[in-house]
Write an enzyme that holds these catalytic residues in place. Structure first.
Site, PDB file in Angstrom:
ATOM      1  N   ARG A 141       0.824  -1.216   0.000  1.00 36.02           N
ATOM      2  CA  ARG A 141       0.000   0.000   0.000  1.00 36.02           C
ATOM      3  C   ARG A 141       0.857   1.264   0.000  1.00 36.02           C
ATOM      4  NH1 ARG A 141      -4.639  -0.521   4.307  1.00 36.02           N
ATOM      5  NH2 ARG A 141      -5.192   1.455   3.312  1.00 36.02           N
ATOM      6  N   HIS A 154      -7.084   8.435  10.621  1.00 39.40           N
ATOM      7  CA  HIS A 154      -6.581   7.060  10.736  1.00 39.40           C
ATOM      8  C   HIS A 154      -5.059   6.970  10.593  1.00 39.40           C
ATOM      9  CE1 HIS A 154     -10.831   5.416   9.555  1.00 39.40           C
ATOM     10  NE2 HIS A 154     -10.781   5.927  10.758  1.00 39.40           N
TER      11      HIS A 154
END
Ligand SMILES: [Zn+2]
Length: 304
Positions: free
Chosen positions: A76, A127
């Site tokens: 990612r 987050h």
């Protein structure tokens, strides 16, 4: 009373409201990053190899197999570095410069807001970030590296940074029929401070609390003065956390909740839209620059 169809989608009424708005809160979700080509890994079919991506994003998964979880995050990180901010990120960053009363909360961990030069004091990373590192002994160990873009982070994670030389085939890393190297904890970076903890991604995993100081600061901002507009971008205004913030920020008769998303949801969802709210269905990267134009003008993405 349900909003009329016209109020639900009128760009000119939205522009009038935007020009009168000073205190604006945006809540951004995965749909914003999808427009930059980043997969969301959430919801139905959110698989990475043959793993449920949601199950990889937990402290328990990291404890059980840190090498596997790190490969997922290393991939990612690599994808986010390969991607670019899209016109919606640039539009929001410009809105922040034009309206000092604008505050952006994002659930996205890909760093694209930051790379679009969004003023940092007007941006909250709910987050965390793929490019922040912390110690797996946190909160006991306080070590962090707030910004690290090494790709790969260490030699063992090199498969996640591999270039795809044959675009007709998936990367070996993503092909569940190809075995993964079994990465031992010894091959992963360790915390330079306590030396016992493994370095882990600085993101909030399922089952972990959001940063308390950040949440307090957002609460204070919301409660200080009435909010004129809540922009919900790339996520649904009916799901947490957008729904919670929209509800708390709403002052009846004053606050417009504006949803910009690929799908606005069912007819039932639309009936929950209150009078004075707006919904625009489509790609945020196309819609936002148009919607914000009266305030931000023409915004062009710089060449990277
Ligand atoms: Zn440590």
């Amino acid at each position: 009373m349900a909003a009329s169809k016209a109020a639900y989608s009128s760009v000119s009424l939205f522009h009038e409201k935007l020009l009168r708005s000073n205190r604006i809160l945006a809540i951004c979700g995965a749909g914003l990053s999808a427009a930059s080509g980043l997969p969301t890994f959430r919801g139905a079919g959110g698989l990475w190899r043959n793993h449920n991506a949601v199950e990889l994003a937990t402290p328990e998964a990291f404890e059980a197999d840190p090498g596997l979880v790190w490969l997922f995050y290393a991939y990612r990180r690599h994808m986010a570095l390969e991607a670019n901010p899209n016109p919606a990120h640039y539009a929001l960053a410009e809105l922040a410069r034009k309206k000092p009363g604008f505050r952006c909360l994002t659930q996205n961990v890909d760093n694209l807001h930051v790379r679009a030069q969004h003023p940092s004091e007007q941006l909250s990373l709910l987050h965390g970030s793929l490019f922040a590192l912390k110690c797996s002994n946190a909160p006991g160990c306080k070590w962090t590296d707030p910004y690290n873009t090494a790709d790969p982070l260490c030699p063992a994670l090199a498969p996640a940074a591999e270039k795809n030389t044959d675009p007709t085939k998936p990367l070996p890393l993503l092909d569940p029929s190809k075995p993964l190297a079994d990465i031992k904890p010894d091959e992963l970076p360790h915390c330079p401070e306590c030396e016992t903890g493994l370095v882990r991604p600085g993101v909030v995993w399922f089952g972990e609390p959001l940063d308390e100081g950040m949440l307090d600061e957002i609460d204070e901002w919301i409660e200080k003065e009435p909010v004129d507009m809540v922009l919900v971008i790339g996520t649904s205004s009916f799901v947490y956390p957008a729904a919670g913030y929209a509800e708390r920020a709403r002052t009846e008769g004053r606050t417009a909740v504006v949803t910009v998303n690929l799908e606005l949801g069912s007819a039932q969802g639309r009936n929950k839209i209150e009078e004075g709210d707006f919904g625009f269905e489509g790609d945020a990267a196309v819609l936002l620059p148009e919607l914000l134009k009266p305030v931000i003008g023409e915004v062009e993405a710089p060449l990277e």
